[in-house]
Design an enzyme around this catalytic site. Sequence first.
Site, short mmCIF file in Angstrom:
data_model
loop_
_atom_site.label_atom_id
_atom_site.label_comp_id
_atom_site.label_asym_id
_atom_site.label_seq_id
_atom_site.Cartn_x
_atom_site.Cartn_y
_atom_site.Cartn_z
N CYS A 1 0.81 -1.21 0.00
CA CYS A 1 0.00 0.00 0.00
C CYS A 1 0.84 1.26 0.00
CB CYS A 1 -0.92 -0.02 1.21
SG CYS A 1 -2.22 -1.23 1.01
N ASP B 1 -3.08 -0.21 11.62
CA ASP B 1 -4.10 -0.72 10.68
C ASP B 1 -5.52 -0.69 11.27
OD1 ASP B 1 -2.14 -1.94 8.56
OD2 ASP B 1 -1.43 -2.59 10.51
N VAL C 1 3.27 5.37 13.33
CA VAL C 1 3.95 4.26 12.64
C VAL C 1 4.28 4.63 11.19
CG1 VAL C 1 3.85 1.81 12.01
CG2 VAL C 1 2.87 2.59 14.18
N1 EPU Z 1 10.83 1.18 8.15
C1 EPU Z 1 12.00 1.77 7.74
N2 EPU Z 1 12.94 0.99 7.12
C2 EPU Z 1 12.74 -0.34 6.90
C3 EPU Z 1 11.55 -0.94 7.33
C4 EPU Z 1 10.60 -0.15 7.96
O1 EPU Z 1 12.20 2.97 7.93
O2 EPU Z 1 13.63 -0.99 6.33
C5 EPU Z 1 9.79 2.00 8.81
C6 EPU Z 1 8.55 2.12 7.93
O3 EPU Z 1 8.69 3.13 6.94
C7 EPU Z 1 7.48 2.45 8.94
C8 EPU Z 1 7.93 1.67 10.18
O4 EPU Z 1 9.32 1.36 9.98
O5 EPU Z 1 7.50 3.82 9.25
C9 EPU Z 1 7.16 0.39 10.43
O6 EPU Z 1 7.19 -0.43 9.27
P1 EPU Z 1 7.19 -2.01 9.38
O7 EPU Z 1 8.45 -2.54 8.78
O8 EPU Z 1 6.86 -2.40 10.76
O9 EPU Z 1 5.98 -2.39 8.43
P2 EPU Z 1 5.89 -3.58 7.39
O10 EPU Z 1 6.56 -4.79 7.89
O11 EPU Z 1 6.23 -3.08 6.03
C10 EPU Z 1 3.73 -4.66 8.39
C11 EPU Z 1 2.36 -4.96 7.90
C12 EPU Z 1 1.58 -3.68 7.76
C13 EPU Z 1 1.50 -3.01 9.13
C14 EPU Z 1 2.92 -2.77 9.67
C15 EPU Z 1 2.92 -2.21 11.06
C16 EPU Z 1 2.70 -6.89 6.54
C17 EPU Z 1 2.72 -7.49 5.18
N3 EPU Z 1 2.46 -5.59 6.60
O12 EPU Z 1 4.32 -3.83 7.41
O13 EPU Z 1 0.28 -4.04 7.37
O14 EPU Z 1 0.83 -1.80 9.00
O15 EPU Z 1 3.65 -4.01 9.67
O16 EPU Z 1 2.28 -3.08 11.93
O17 EPU Z 1 2.87 -7.59 7.54
C18 EPU Z 1 -1.65 -3.99 6.05
O18 EPU Z 1 -1.88 -5.15 6.45
O19 EPU Z 1 -2.48 -3.32 5.38
C19 EPU Z 1 -0.38 -3.36 6.37
C20 EPU Z 1 0.06 -2.24 5.79
#
Ligand code: EPU
Length: 474
Positions: free
Chosen positions: A145, A347, A369
């Site tokens: 997204c 979310d 977040v």
């Molecule tokens: N971030 C960084 N660098 C990175 C990785 C993350 O700066 O290398 C930052 C992101 O930009 C953000 C924060 O860290 O500001 C948190 O991101 P995170 O890595 O936790 O998110 P994600 O793993 O990409 C998962 C879920 C999301 C959910 C987030 C937070 C999946 C596939 N996605 O995303 O779910 O919002 O954790 O809980 O597991 C959804 O289901 O619609 C969704 C977006």
Amino acid sequence: MLPRAAIGGSAPRDKPSGGGCALTVNDVLTVHGGTPLHGRIRVRGAKNLVSKAMVAALLGDAPSRLYDVPRIRDVEVVRGLLELHGVRVTDGTEDGELVFDPANVESATTDEINVHAGSSRIPILLCGPLLHRLGHAFIPDLGGCHIGPRPIDFHIQALRQFGAVVDKGPDGMHLTAPTGLHGTKLELPYPSVGATEQVLLTAVMAEGVTELRNAAVEPEIIDLICVLQKMGAIIKVHTDRVIEIQGVPRLGGYTHRPIPDRIEAASWAAAALATGGDIEVLGAEQVDMMTFLNVFRSVGGAYEVTDMRPPRNGSPGQEGKIRFWHPGDELKAVALETDVHPGFMTDWQQPLVVALTQARGLSIVHETVYEQRLGYTQALNSMGATIQVYRDCLGGTPCRFGRRDFKHSAVIAGPSKLHAADLVIPDLRAGFSHLIAALAAEGTSRVYGVDLIDRGYEDFEAKLAALGAHAERA
Ligand code: EPU
């Protein structure tokens, strides 16, 4: 026909572009709002665990079995990627059961893999498993997204620390591990869910011990740890967000029933509140929703938890469920901040904000977040809501985004009577909030881009019908 106003996103395109959150012109839902949703629906395994457990199956040298897998697009994408790499994926005997046989893991060409470019963020998690199984990996451009820049710097930094050589090319990312992958000490700058999963999926078979500090500890991560442990991994979760992983030379398969989707459950709860309805969510579990339940009750929503009971001494078991309803009293404004677990999930924010437009007073939402996860409020304003977004941190604690000038706080003044509008869905969770708003509003709305909702909500149209919603395609 194109929308009168492309609210909450760009105008529809005739084919997907730019990721798993793209639009097509035909995916329009006409929603006749103003009817409270009543009835019962079921949630299955959490999207954000199931897709990761599927990736974990690649690490084993024996078949794995996953139950309760929802029919959603993210699952199809990961299934496609696994199959491209030689994993045999078959349907089990139970509805929602998938079996993964990784006996013949093999390389796929970049062209084959690129078919999945832009479709999901999960492919980044294939890095460690593919390096372990094949010694090299190619990861296409990611999708997911559009809720901010979504960098992958933590992932790349971690992989390099394990010994991977990462080359970022125009077509995607090429990785090798010329001297193998070795345990390491890491500290994440922020407890990222994806980066924690990356470390887990790489460290379990890396040589030696890995210590990860400032790890994410979301329930989906703990469930992934359970999956890996079933496969033979040695993982200790210490206090203060420290995870220690002892690498092992081989892993077997797993049999796992995932935790239920707490994001979907909360989305239906918010729909019940916003429409003045009453929805029983079968499969929902209290333990992973405690923070949501506190806020739901503070807003004035009512709920009743029924615990799961296994069959015993000849008496039948009982499925766990939570019933959410609007008790009829005026809803109350609240202040909340999204945060990593055990905080209020980012979310959960978008669906709940629709209900907050119906609460008396000023509600405050501080999104800590993601930096750009409030754009969808424009669409709610076009329907009669009064929501102002601010660059300041309006919560109790300053977050990373205040200093960086992002509009990441919202003030919602209510109650507002919502009226119908034409809406364009910008991303998965905001999309569901648009849908709730259309259901709560008087009149007929057209919601463009509803196919995006299929990424994370199984059979949502059938569920809407079961809840008495009046909605049809086109
Ligand atoms: N971030 C960084 N660098 C990175 C990785 C993350 O700066 O290398 C930052 C992101 O930009 C953000 C924060 O860290 O500001 C948190 O991101 P995170 O890595 O936790 O998110 P994600 O793993 O990409 C998962 C879920 C999301 C959910 C987030 C937070 C999946 C596939 N996605 O995303 O779910 O919002 O954790 O809980 O597991 C959804 O289901 O619609 C969704 C977006």
